[in-house]
Design a protein around this motif. Structure first.
Motif, short mmCIF file in Angstrom:
data_model
loop_
_atom_site.label_atom_id
_atom_site.label_comp_id
_atom_site.label_asym_id
_atom_site.label_seq_id
_atom_site.Cartn_x
_atom_site.Cartn_y
_atom_site.Cartn_z
N ILE A 13 0.75 -1.18 -0.11
CA ILE A 13 -0.08 0.14 -0.12
C ILE A 13 0.97 1.30 -0.01
CG2 ILE A 13 -0.20 -0.11 2.62
CD1 ILE A 13 -2.50 1.89 2.04
N ALA A 14 0.14 2.38 0.22
CA ALA A 14 0.86 3.60 0.15
C ALA A 14 2.06 3.90 -0.86
CB ALA A 14 1.64 3.95 1.58
N MET A 183 -1.19 6.14 0.63
CA MET A 183 -1.97 7.21 1.73
C MET A 183 -2.46 8.36 1.48
SD MET A 183 1.11 6.47 4.58
CE MET A 183 0.21 7.06 5.90
N ALA A 197 -8.50 -1.37 2.44
CA ALA A 197 -6.91 -1.45 2.57
C ALA A 197 -6.46 -2.67 2.91
CB ALA A 197 -6.52 -0.19 3.52
N ALA A 199 -3.13 -3.00 4.13
CA ALA A 199 -1.94 -2.55 4.94
C ALA A 199 -2.34 -1.79 6.31
CB ALA A 199 -1.02 -1.81 4.01
N GLY A 201 -1.68 0.96 9.32
CA GLY A 201 -1.12 2.02 9.79
C GLY A 201 -1.65 2.47 11.14
N ALA A 220 -10.46 -1.37 6.84
CA ALA A 220 -8.90 -1.05 7.12
C ALA A 220 -8.28 -1.64 8.14
CB ALA A 220 -8.57 0.26 6.75
N LEU A 254 1.32 -0.13 6.68
CA LEU A 254 1.08 1.00 5.88
C LEU A 254 2.24 1.99 5.41
CD1 LEU A 254 -1.41 2.29 3.92
CD2 LEU A 254 -1.87 3.53 5.96
#
Length: 259
Positions: A13-14, A183, A197, A199, A201, A220, A254
């Motif tokens: 991700i991100a 992100m 999502a 991933a 964070g 997420a 993330l």
């Protein structure tokens, strides 16, 4: 994601601060997949619809009840998204490596998260969806069956390219692949009826909340106090954002930026 406590999941991700590159999954070879419909029970070996039907039956036995989700999992040939050496495990309820230290999520994990994304929505397709972490493209293909349009963003160039190669022959017209920073989301496609999502964070990025439509929801993994991740659902109303914390999960972190 579906096995309740602590199922491992894929990651990715991100991506970067630059504008994401957009790649619509376009012409290729093979027949277009009919979104929302179960694939016919035909073919031999892993191409047989019976193989997917058995997987779907196991998911239903584990508690997945939304017919849209079961239909989507039954329609997508998971073995086309894993490495050739692992195809015999494609329909087992297990995560598998897809390169770059990432994995494809278990079918039960994908089913669980997509069902949460659809929860409370009327029959038929969800609207536009943003997926954070394309990976090999499997979940994007599943989402294409339950959403009118899917924007999927990946921060790792190698996985973005892999997903494009996996999806192109399927000619799924409502999936758009993006290479960029998950992100920051993808403002040009907003507002989204749902954001999902792959991933986790420390918190759900503000950009996702801003890009979520009123009445939409985010599913997420998020890091809780003590360092463990939990699956979190955020529902946006005109007056507030409601948060539900669900089971413990294990996703890759993330990250921002592209690689």
């Amino acid at each position: 994601m579906n096995r309740r406590p602590g199922f491992p999941a894929r990651g990715a991700i991100a991506p970067p601060a630059a504008s994401p590159g957009k790649d619509r999954v376009g012409p290729g070879t093979g027949r277009p997949m009919q979104a929302g419909a179960l694939a016919p029970v035909q073919g031999v070996g892993l191409d047989s619809g019976a193989v997917r039907a058995r997987m779907v039956a196991r998911l239903a036995a584990q508690g997945i009840a939304d017919a849209r989700v079961l239909g989507a999992l039954g329609a997508v040939e998971r073995h086309r998204f894993v490495d050739s050496a692992l195809v015999n495990q494609a329909y087992e309820d297990t995560s598998l490596p897809i390169g770059l230290a990432q994995t494809i999520s278990k079918p039960s994990v994908v089913a669980r998260m997509v069902e949460l994304l659809l929860a409370g929505t009327p029959a038929g397709k969800l609207g536009r969806v943003l997926e954070i972490g394309t990976g090999c493209g499997y979940q994007a293909a599943v989402l294409a069956n339950v959403a009118t349009e899917v924007y999927s963003i990946e921060r790792l160039r190698g996985l973005h390219d892999k997903a494009r190669n996996n999806l192109r022959p399927l000619r799924i017209a409502n999936v758009h692949l993006l290479f960029g920073d998950g992100m920051v989301g993808f403002a040009k496609g907003a507002p989204y009826a749902g954001i999902i999502a792959a991933a986790g964070g420390e918190a759900v990025p503000q950009a996702w909340l801003e890009q979520l439509a009123i009445g939409g929801r985010i599913v997420a993994p998020t890091v809780m106090r003590g360092g463990q991740q939990a699956l979190v659902v955020l529902e946006k109303t005109a007056r507030e954002v409601r948060q539900s914390i669900l089971e413990t999960v294990h996703f890759v972190p993330l990250k921002s930026g592209i690689a």
